[in-house]
Design an enzyme around this catalytic site. Structure first.
Site, short mmCIF file in Angstrom:
data_model
loop_
_atom_site.label_atom_id
_atom_site.label_comp_id
_atom_site.label_asym_id
_atom_site.label_seq_id
_atom_site.Cartn_x
_atom_site.Cartn_y
_atom_site.Cartn_z
N HIS A 41 -22.78 -30.69 -24.87
CA HIS A 41 -22.65 -30.56 -26.32
C HIS A 41 -23.67 -31.50 -26.97
O HIS A 41 -24.07 -32.50 -26.39
CB HIS A 41 -21.22 -30.98 -26.70
CG HIS A 41 -20.84 -30.76 -28.12
ND1 HIS A 41 -21.24 -31.59 -29.14
CD2 HIS A 41 -20.06 -29.81 -28.70
CE1 HIS A 41 -20.72 -31.18 -30.28
NE2 HIS A 41 -20.01 -30.08 -30.05
N ASP A 54 -17.34 -36.79 -20.71
CA ASP A 54 -16.87 -36.22 -21.97
C ASP A 54 -15.72 -35.27 -21.66
O ASP A 54 -15.93 -34.19 -21.11
CB ASP A 54 -18.04 -35.49 -22.65
CG ASP A 54 -17.63 -34.69 -23.87
OD1 ASP A 54 -16.43 -34.65 -24.21
OD2 ASP A 54 -18.52 -34.07 -24.49
N GLN A 57 -13.15 -31.07 -23.82
CA GLN A 57 -12.72 -29.71 -23.52
C GLN A 57 -11.72 -29.63 -22.37
O GLN A 57 -11.11 -28.59 -22.16
CB GLN A 57 -13.93 -28.83 -23.20
CG GLN A 57 -14.81 -28.56 -24.39
CD GLN A 57 -14.11 -27.81 -25.50
OE1 GLN A 57 -13.26 -26.96 -25.25
NE2 GLN A 57 -14.47 -28.11 -26.74
N LYS A 62 -8.05 -31.51 -29.83
CA LYS A 62 -8.15 -30.46 -28.81
C LYS A 62 -6.87 -30.39 -27.97
O LYS A 62 -6.71 -29.50 -27.14
CB LYS A 62 -9.35 -30.72 -27.90
CG LYS A 62 -10.71 -30.86 -28.59
CD LYS A 62 -11.23 -29.55 -29.13
CE LYS A 62 -12.55 -29.73 -29.86
NZ LYS A 62 -13.70 -29.95 -29.00
N CYS A 99 -22.90 -25.79 -30.67
CA CYS A 99 -23.47 -27.14 -30.54
C CYS A 99 -23.99 -27.37 -29.12
O CYS A 99 -23.84 -28.47 -28.56
CB CYS A 99 -22.46 -28.21 -30.92
SG CYS A 99 -22.01 -28.18 -32.66
#
Length: 404
Positions: A121, A198, A201, A224, A362
């Site tokens: 991203h 990261d 997600q 999320k 993104c």
């Protein structure tokens, strides 16, 4: 059988209509919907014990502080983090990444190397580019193949004694591919490099064990995970958090202040300047508890059923191509239909009450690799149904007919 209809009753927004049609919300990779228990926790804070935390001796402040710190403990236990002071509340994943990037400005030298992946991203590209500009470090990229899978043999070749940092997402937001982060972390550590993952997600789909992963930093966002926007978590190993300088100055992150010298507070407050998103932090803990009440194993199994069914049905549409076809995937399907622009498809299905994401998500380097302007992305959560998949397929066929 997974009780999806019962679960849907927990989410007020799922009962509304859009453009005269029942809402079919398939943009969960952008943000998840919120169960009533999370919404109620925010209302409860502002209605019954709204006060600033850590500073007041009065009862409301103590109640708010206790609730906020209990949420920190909930996060610690959920992610299997050794100490609660290794949990830093942030404004979200991007904020957490920037805290780490800012801190490493003082630790990198010219010609040191940073590795990211081709699946990132923009939030996990731009901060490192800015860091390289400030320090003279060099940014290198792990390439991917046509299936959206990282080339791990090339990753091994990129690692060297010059490598100081490796940053990779746990799951690609654009393709849904699950990266082999255990292998990535292990190989980076053998080269002497630190690793940030990261998890924006991943955390709505799986429950990562951060001690087992032995990762140095891990970031995620509450929104999320059925929690509110504007709050997230940065995990950092104690030795790293103590080594990094504060990201910003202000109240709460100081121990003593004079015009001659300021000393900083102990962890975690060193990185938590100013009044935080108190209700958001509390609701983050509530959201995690809610997800546990459903069960992460059950969520993963049901979402796999949704992914498999949706993949099978979508591929029946003539000229539909899916991007990100690796074996390890979560419930995200990114696709195009022939030469139809994804924005046009998204506009038409919205008229039928179906929310999907269109564009580059993104993640422009991914789109450049495939030589496309973007994709339609349908991302599923545990409150979606097989019937909603059928509605999506029907809407896409209608859009294709209209736009061809």
């Amino acid at each position: 059988m997974f009780p999806v209809e019962k679960i849907r009753e927990d989410f007020p927004i799922l009962s509304r209509e859009v453009n005269g049609h029942p809402l079919v919300y398939l943009d969960n990779a952008a943000t998840s919907q919120k169960p009533k228990v999370v919404i109620d926790s925010i209302v409860d804070y502002y209605s019954n014990y709204n006060a600033n935390i850590h500073r007041g001796v009065h009862s409301l402040s103590q109640e708010a502080t206790d609730a906020y710190e209990q949420a920190r403990k909930t996060i610690q236990n959920h992610f299997h983090i050794k100490e609660s002071k290794e949990v830093i509340f942030t404004a979200g994943t991007t904020h957490g990444i920037n805290i780490v990037a800012s801190g490493f400005s003082a630790l990198l030298n010219p010609h040191d190397e940073i590795i990211v992946s081709a699946l990132e991203h923009h939030s996990n590209i731009v901060p490192w580019q800015m860091l390289c500009e400030r320090t003279g470090a060099v940014l290198k990229v792990i390439p991917m193949n046509e299936q959206g899978v990282l080339l791990m043999d090339v990753y091994e070749q990129l690692l060297s004694e010059k490598t100081k940092l490796v940053f990779v997402n746990h799951i690609s937001n654009a393709l849904g591919i699950i990266n082999p982060i255990s292998e990535i972390i292990d190989k980076a550590h053998k080269a002497g490099a630190a690793v940030l993952i990261d998890g924006a997600q991943s955390c709505s789909h799986i429950q990562p064990d951060l001690q087992e992963l032995d990762v140095d930093f891990y970031v995620t966002s509450a929104h999320k995970m059925c929690g509110p926007t504007g709050v997230g978590m940065l995990y950092g190993k104690l030795e790293w958090l103590e080594k990094l300088p504060p990201y910003q100055g202000g109240g709460e992150m100081i121990k003593e202040v004079s015009f001659e010298k300021t000393t900083y507070a102990d962890l975690p407050h060193k990185f938590e300047a100013g009044t935080p998103n108190i209700s958001g932090g509390i609701a983050f803990g509530t959201a995690i508890n809610y997800l546990h009440s459903v069960g992460f194993d059950k969520i993963a199994a049901y979402e796999k059923e949704l992914l498999d069914y949706a993949t099978e049905e979508l591929l029946k549409i003539e000229e539909l191509k899916i991007y990100g076809t690796g074996a390890e995937k979560t419930s995200v399907i990114s696709f195009n239909i022939g030469t139809i622009h994804p924005y046009d498809i998204g506009t038409i299905v919205d008229k039928l009450g179906i929310a999907v994401r269109t564009g580059h998500h993104c993640a422009q380097p991914i789109m450049d690799y495939f030589k496309i302007p973007g994709t339609v992305r349908a991302s599923f959560s545990f409150y979606n149904t097989m019937e909603e998949v059928d509605k999506l397929v029907s809407a896409l066929k209608r859009a294709q007919l209209m736009l061809s």
